[in-house]
Motif scaffolding. Structure first.
Motif, mmCIF file in Angstrom:
data_model
loop_
_atom_site.group_PDB
_atom_site.id
_atom_site.type_symbol
_atom_site.label_atom_id
_atom_site.label_comp_id
_atom_site.label_asym_id
_atom_site.label_seq_id
_atom_site.Cartn_x
_atom_site.Cartn_y
_atom_site.Cartn_z
ATOM 1 N N ARG A 44 -33.315 -25.043 -15.861
ATOM 2 C CA ARG A 44 -33.975 -24.136 -14.923
ATOM 3 C C ARG A 44 -33.626 -24.554 -13.497
ATOM 4 N NH1 ARG A 44 -37.863 -20.448 -14.412
ATOM 5 N NH2 ARG A 44 -38.495 -20.572 -16.596
ATOM 6 N N GLY A 45 -33.158 -23.595 -12.728
ATOM 7 C CA GLY A 45 -32.846 -23.847 -11.323
ATOM 8 C C GLY A 45 -33.793 -23.098 -10.411
ATOM 9 N N VAL A 66 -33.073 -19.386 -15.423
ATOM 10 C CA VAL A 66 -32.675 -20.299 -16.502
ATOM 11 C C VAL A 66 -31.288 -19.904 -16.984
ATOM 12 C CG1 VAL A 66 -33.204 -21.120 -18.832
ATOM 13 C CG2 VAL A 66 -35.062 -20.675 -17.217
ATOM 14 N N ALA A 67 -30.420 -20.905 -17.183
ATOM 15 C CA ALA A 67 -29.066 -20.634 -17.669
ATOM 16 C C ALA A 67 -28.569 -21.833 -18.461
ATOM 17 C CB ALA A 67 -28.121 -20.327 -16.507
ATOM 18 N N SER A 68 -27.468 -21.626 -19.172
ATOM 19 C CA SER A 68 -26.919 -22.696 -20.003
ATOM 20 C C SER A 68 -26.227 -23.768 -19.172
ATOM 21 C CB SER A 68 -25.935 -22.120 -21.022
ATOM 22 O OG SER A 68 -24.902 -21.409 -20.362
ATOM 23 N N VAL A 73 -26.697 -20.758 -13.061
ATOM 24 C CA VAL A 73 -28.043 -20.533 -12.533
ATOM 25 C C VAL A 73 -27.988 -19.685 -11.277
ATOM 26 C CG1 VAL A 73 -30.062 -21.634 -11.494
ATOM 27 C CG2 VAL A 73 -29.051 -22.603 -13.548
ATOM 28 N N LYS A 74 -27.067 -20.017 -10.375
ATOM 29 C CA LYS A 74 -26.973 -19.280 -9.116
ATOM 30 C C LYS A 74 -26.664 -17.804 -9.365
ATOM 31 C CE LYS A 74 -24.654 -19.190 -4.643
ATOM 32 N NZ LYS A 74 -23.557 -19.728 -3.821
ATOM 33 N N ARG A 75 -25.785 -17.536 -10.327
ATOM 34 C CA ARG A 75 -25.466 -16.145 -10.653
ATOM 35 C C ARG A 75 -26.707 -15.414 -11.162
ATOM 36 N NH1 ARG A 75 -24.258 -13.606 -15.220
ATOM 37 N NH2 ARG A 75 -24.106 -15.548 -16.397
ATOM 38 N N LYS A 76 -27.497 -16.112 -11.988
ATOM 39 C CA LYS A 76 -28.728 -15.503 -12.515
ATOM 40 C C LYS A 76 -29.740 -15.259 -11.395
ATOM 41 C CE LYS A 76 -28.659 -15.837 -17.263
ATOM 42 N NZ LYS A 76 -29.386 -15.069 -18.291
ATOM 43 N N VAL A 77 -29.821 -16.197 -10.465
ATOM 44 C CA VAL A 77 -30.749 -16.055 -9.344
ATOM 45 C C VAL A 77 -30.344 -14.885 -8.463
ATOM 46 C CG1 VAL A 77 -31.452 -17.139 -7.167
ATOM 47 C CG2 VAL A 77 -31.610 -18.424 -9.292
#
Length: 354
Positions: A44-45, A66-68, A73-77
């Motif tokens: 989790r970032g 949350v990412a693998s 993480v930054k892309r998900k954010v």
């Protein structure tokens, strides 16, 4: 004339290749935090963006995902952000305790490879989760500036040893030295320097608490400033404006190492609970403080030895003094090492208590 025209054309073409970013159209990340997640294969970032209000005050907006992998993480954010997110102003990166004890190198490696992040980036381990800390509105100049100044001030003026991304990576890749980072916790709406987290490779394996930080820094580096309070014959004394220098020597490095450490400390007495401050009392204070330094530093060194960690860099010293240094042989020799600290304390001023 042709040369001038050519230069003007090239200048115009190159200037058109630079990607411009308007500050009002981007989200500038000031702090990043990482924690473990329920799924062991994910992280989790949490990213903090400073928001500049009309009255010149600064609040914070946090994004979490949350990412693998930390890279993802930054892309998900960004999927939750109305503006692009940039890392060029990241001042601090935090690791939750559970993640730090599991391993942080994948994240540190990502930070190292990001050209927008400087080597002086400050990192720290949080007693708890980074997310909980970063969801607070810390300081009046933004959470990133607050955390950076807190750690920097404690390095420069107190007992916290120097650390940053560059120094962490140097220790991580060195043969004979282990990394460490500041260990912090949240106390209501403030952050406290709780101690130092000691790493073995990429995992935290030990902690130095705030009561031992002065002695840890005494082993780590020469420094000025700082203070320490202790008791002498039932009376409290505080020594400040400390100037400390230390020197290492090692004998029989690859067999049965004997490590000699000489510490010279010059300080001023700020407070004394007793009634009389005469030369005899000063001599007792110097003697007591010297005994404390010898005892506490040797205890720390033995604890590091028992846990097979070497944040001080004794192995690095052995390497510089050994022509055919062998890391495996040193690791075995380090288990048998003995430590001798010889300190000398000089009270150069007694101030208003005299």
């Amino acid at each position: 004339m042709r040369k001038l025209c050519f230069f003007v054309i090239i200048t115009l073409v190159l200037s058109g290749c630079v990607q411009k970013k308007i500050i009002d159209d981007i989200n500038i990340i000031s702090v990043q935090g990482y924690d473990t997640h329920e799924d062991e294969d994910t992280v989790r970032g949490t990213f903090v963006i400073p928001v500049y209000e009309g009255d010149k005050s600064i609040s914070n907006t946090s994004f979490s995902a949350v990412a693998s992998q930390s890279k993802a993480v930054k892309r998900k954010v960004e999927q939750k952000s109305s503006d692009p997110m940039v890392s060029g102003s990241v001042e601090v990166v935090l690791f939750g305790k559970e993640l730090a004890e599991k391993g942080v190198f994948d994240i540190v490696d990502t930070l190292e490879r990001d050209p927008s992040i400087g080597a002086n980036l400050i990192m720290a381990v949080v007693d708890g989760t980074a997310k909980e800390m970063l969801e607070q509105n810390l300081g009046n100049r933004g959470t990133g500036t607050y955390l950076y100044n807190l750690i920097y001030n404690n390095v420069r003026r107190r007992e916290l040893p120097r650390s940053n991304l560059h120094l962490f990576l140097f220790s991580y890749f060195s043969k004979g030295k282990d990394p460490f980072l500041p260990y912090i916790n949240l106390e209501e709406d403030k952050v406290n320097i709780k101690g130092v987290a000691i790493f073995k490779d990429e995992k935290v394996v030990s902690y130095v608490d705030d009561e031992e930080m002065f002695f840890f820094k005494a082993l780590m580096e020469n420094f000025k400033n700082g203070s320490y309070t202790f008791k002498v014959e039932g009376e409290y004394v505080t020594i400040f404006s400390l100037t400390l220098k230390r020197k290492y020597e090692i004998e029989h490095a690859m067999k049965d190492p004997v490590v000699h450490i000489e510490v010279v400390l010059d300080g001023h007495i700020r407070e004394f609970s007793g009634k009389v401050m005469d030369p005899k009392t000063i001599a007792k204070i110097e003697e007591k403080f010297s005994e404390l330094i010898d005892e506490k530093t040797e205890k720390l060194l033995r604890e590091f030895q028992e846990k097979a960690v070497d944040p001080i860099g004794i192995g690095l010293l052995a390497k510089t003094q050994t022509k055919s240094f062998d890391e495996k042989a040193w690791n075995e020799a380090y288990k048998r090492a003995t430590f001798h600290v010889n300190s000398r304390v000089i009270i150069s001023e007694t101030g208003v208590v005299e």
